[in-house]
Structure formats: structure tokens, C-alpha cells
Design a protein around this motif. Structure first.
Motif, short mmCIF file in Angstrom:
data_model
loop_
_atom_site.label_atom_id
_atom_site.label_comp_id
_atom_site.label_asym_id
_atom_site.label_seq_id
_atom_site.Cartn_x
_atom_site.Cartn_y
_atom_site.Cartn_z
N GLN A 81 57.80 29.91 48.97
CA GLN A 81 56.37 29.88 49.27
C GLN A 81 56.11 29.49 50.73
OE1 GLN A 81 55.40 27.26 45.95
NE2 GLN A 81 54.21 28.89 44.97
N ILE A 82 56.90 28.55 51.22
CA ILE A 82 56.79 28.15 52.63
C ILE A 82 57.07 29.37 53.51
CG2 ILE A 82 57.89 26.79 54.49
CD1 ILE A 82 56.40 24.86 52.79
N GLN A 83 58.12 30.12 53.16
CA GLN A 83 58.48 31.30 53.94
C GLN A 83 57.39 32.38 53.87
OE1 GLN A 83 62.44 31.56 52.17
NE2 GLN A 83 63.31 31.53 54.23
N ALA A 84 56.74 32.48 52.71
CA ALA A 84 55.64 33.46 52.57
C ALA A 84 54.49 33.10 53.52
CB ALA A 84 55.16 33.50 51.12
N ILE A 85 54.19 31.80 53.65
CA ILE A 85 53.15 31.36 54.58
C ILE A 85 53.58 31.66 56.02
CG2 ILE A 85 52.01 29.31 55.57
CD1 ILE A 85 51.83 28.17 52.75
N GLU A 196 43.10 28.85 52.16
CA GLU A 196 42.93 30.30 52.33
C GLU A 196 44.26 30.95 52.68
OE1 GLU A 196 40.40 32.22 51.55
OE2 GLU A 196 39.63 30.30 50.80
N VAL A 197 44.97 30.32 53.59
CA VAL A 197 46.26 30.84 54.05
C VAL A 197 47.23 30.94 52.86
CG1 VAL A 197 48.28 30.34 55.50
CG2 VAL A 197 45.98 29.98 56.41
N ALA A 198 47.24 29.90 52.03
CA ALA A 198 48.13 29.88 50.87
C ALA A 198 47.80 31.04 49.92
CB ALA A 198 48.03 28.54 50.13
N LYS A 199 46.49 31.30 49.74
CA LYS A 199 46.08 32.43 48.88
C LYS A 199 46.56 33.75 49.48
CE LYS A 199 42.19 29.91 47.10
NZ LYS A 199 40.81 29.53 47.36
N GLN A 200 46.40 33.89 50.80
CA GLN A 200 46.84 35.13 51.45
C GLN A 200 48.35 35.31 51.34
OE1 GLN A 200 45.29 36.22 55.33
NE2 GLN A 200 43.54 34.86 55.02
N GLY A 202 49.95 34.81 48.79
CA GLY A 202 50.26 35.19 47.41
C GLY A 202 50.54 34.01 46.49
N ILE A 203 50.17 32.81 46.92
CA ILE A 203 50.36 31.63 46.07
C ILE A 203 49.18 31.57 45.10
CG2 ILE A 203 50.40 29.10 46.06
CD1 ILE A 203 51.76 29.40 48.91
N LYS A 204 49.47 31.37 43.83
CA LYS A 204 48.38 31.50 42.85
C LYS A 204 47.28 30.47 43.10
CE LYS A 204 49.86 28.91 38.77
NZ LYS A 204 51.24 28.66 38.42
N GLU A 205 46.07 30.90 42.79
CA GLU A 205 44.87 30.18 43.23
C GLU A 205 44.84 28.71 42.80
OE1 GLU A 205 40.14 31.19 43.31
OE2 GLU A 205 41.61 32.82 43.31
N SER A 206 45.27 28.44 41.55
CA SER A 206 45.20 27.06 41.06
C SER A 206 46.08 26.12 41.90
CB SER A 206 45.62 26.99 39.59
OG SER A 206 46.93 27.50 39.45
N VAL A 207 47.18 26.66 42.44
CA VAL A 207 48.04 25.86 43.32
C VAL A 207 47.46 25.87 44.74
CG1 VAL A 207 50.36 25.65 44.34
CG2 VAL A 207 50.10 26.32 41.93
N ALA A 208 47.09 27.05 45.21
CA ALA A 208 46.59 27.19 46.59
C ALA A 208 45.40 26.26 46.85
CB ALA A 208 46.20 28.63 46.86
N ASP A 209 44.54 26.09 45.83
CA ASP A 209 43.37 25.24 45.99
C ASP A 209 43.73 23.77 46.20
OD1 ASP A 209 41.33 27.05 46.04
OD2 ASP A 209 41.15 27.16 43.85
#
Length: 267
Positions: A81-85, A196-200, A202-209
Motif C-alpha cells: 500500500q505504501i508503494q501504491a501511494i 484522498e491520496v490513499a483512496k486514489q 486504491g486503498i479501500k475507503e474505510s481504511v483510507a478515511d
């Protein structure tokens, strides 16, 4: 010992109180009851200050007290997930862009706290190392800047400021109060943007929030534990004052590091 840091009443902001609560929970491993007692001691002093017109509002108004039950482990991101960001291509100069860069650098620079990322100056970076003084200690700490982090630093290299990031640019004064007030404000904006960045990414919303700048530090701790670093190495990386602090911190994250494996000196 040396004088404890003196805080002005006006410096006690909601952000500072939240930080204090987090510090008691994460670093000190205090239970809810202790935190609430310390909280009410501080609040009593501030109420007196308010009565004597030294401050005009109660900074505690905006801060939720810690919950009574054992809290759920805090949010952490996997290395994937870190790499995705890290891979996102965001609009240069936007808050999302700065949030992405600050978050990724915080992760790779041993879980630096946002205040220290914001205060990072180019003259602290020499020979691929960041020289960094922790707020309480006199001795500088040197953090090796890995390749992945270098790339994010280079995005800011030729912008000509004293600070790496633009968060503290254009301040009227460079005193502690002015800097800390600005950092509080910027932290709030960056924490909004990083969700917002986390959502972009592809991290699921409940975590991204629930993602905030502090999650970089939690995620680094999880990465080190998963890579089987010993509790001593994790403690050193997070720059904790003791291994007990690290054990409490990892416990709050729902993690456990292995003890050091010492080869027998007698073969």
C-alpha cells in the motif's frame, strides 16, 4: 536535570492536546484512566488561566477524550500500500502532492513525525544522511536516506527554499510559537489530503478515511516487525527512549517483535 520546556498558555492548542494524548497512549503506554487524570489536571490549570483572562477559550473543547475500552489496533498500511501511494502521479504543487511526498519521506526516514518533516532543512542533508535533532535531546541523530526517499527529495531540490517542503514558507517570524502554529494548521490540511491520496492509491475507503501522517510511522513499525527485525532494532529505528516504550507502542498497534537472537559465544 535541565529545565522542562516551558509552554505558554496560548501554545496549548487542540492539536497539542491530541498529540499529548497520543504520546501518553503510544509512547508511555498509559491506560485510559491515567490519561483522563492527566488530562483533567491540565484542563484545571487552563480553566484558571481562562478565569484570569490569560486565555479566551478552552482548547479542550475540540478534543475527544480517549475511549475507556481497549482501543482497536491503530491503522497501518502494508508495504504494498505504501508503494501504491508512492507510485501515484499527482498534480505538482497541490496539497495532495505535498501530502504524498511528506508521507512517503516520513516512512523512509525512520517514521519521522510531521513536525520534523515540515521543519526539515536542506542544510541538514549531507552525504546521503539527514542530521536530525529530536526535540528533547541534544545529540543529533543521523538517518541514512534510502534511494526511494532520495527520489522524493529531488522533487523539491531546486525550489530555492531553506526548508525542503513549502509548509513553513512565508512565515512573518521564525520563532517557536509562529512555527508551531503554522505546523498545526498545515498538519490538518495534509491529514485531509492524505486520505484522498490513499483512496486514489486504491486503498479501500474505510481504511483510507483513517489514514493520517502518523500512519507512516505505524506502517514503518509493522514493516520492521514483518521483516523480523528484533525489538531492539525496531526501538532504535523509531528512536524510542527505551525498549519498554517500543513494546507498549507495538502493543497498541497489535504487533509483537521478536526478541534478539544472540548466537551462543560458546560453540
Amino acid at each position: 536535570g535541565h529545565d522542562p520546556e516551558v509552554l505558554k498558555f496560548t501554545e496549548v492548542t487542540p492539536g497539542l492536546i491530541e498529540g499529548f494524548q497520543d504520546w501518553m497512549q503510544d509512547e508511555k503506554g498509559n491506560k485510559g484512566a491515567t490519561i483522563r487524570k492527566n488530562r483533567s489536571d491540565v484542563r484545571r490549570i487552563l480553566k484558571l488561566a481562562e478565569k484570569h483572562k490569560l486565555i479566551f477559550d478552552d482548547p479542550f473543547e475540540g478534543v475527544k477524550p480517549p475511549k475507556k475500552e481497549k482501543p482497536k489496533p491503530k491503522v497501518k498500511l502494508t508495504y504494498q500500500q505504501i508503494q501504491a501511494i508512492q507510485k501515484l502521479s499527482l498534480k505538482e504543487g497541490s496539497y495532495e502532492y505535498h501530502a504524498q511526498n511528506a508521507f512517503i519521506l516520513a516512512f523512509y526516514l525512520n517514521g519521522l513525525r510531521f513536525g520534523d518533516v515540515a521543519k526539515m532543512k536542506w542544510d541538514q542533508i549531507n552525504n546521503g544522511r539527514l542530521e536530525y535533532r529530536m526535540s528533547k535531546s541534544v545529540k543529533p541523530v543521523y538517518i541514512k536516506i534510502p534511494e526511494a526517499a532520495q527520489q522524493f527529495l529531488s522533487r523539491y531540490r531546486d525550489k530555492g527554499g531553506v526548508y525542503v517542503f513549502p509548509f513553513l514558507e512565508g512565515l512573518p517570524k521564525q520563532d517557536k510559537d509562529t512555527i508551531e502554529t503554522r505546523i498545526s494548521g498545515e498538519l490538518a490540511k495534509v491529514n485531509e489530503a492524505i486520505k484522498e491520496v490513499a483512496k486514489q492509491a486504491g486503498i479501500k475507503e474505510s481504511v483510507a478515511d483513517q489514514v493520517s501522517t502518523h500512519v507512516a510511522r505505524h506502517s514503518l513499525a509493522m514493516y520492521l516487525v514483518n521483516e523480523e527485525y528484533s525489538i531492539y532494532d525496531v526501538s532504535k529505528a523509531l528512536r524510542h527512549s527505551s525498549v519498554t516504550t517500543t513494546e507498549n507502542y507495538l502493543d497498541r498497534l497489535g504487533l509483537q517483535a521478536k526478541d534478539q537472537t544472540v548466537e551462543s559465544p560458546f560453540s
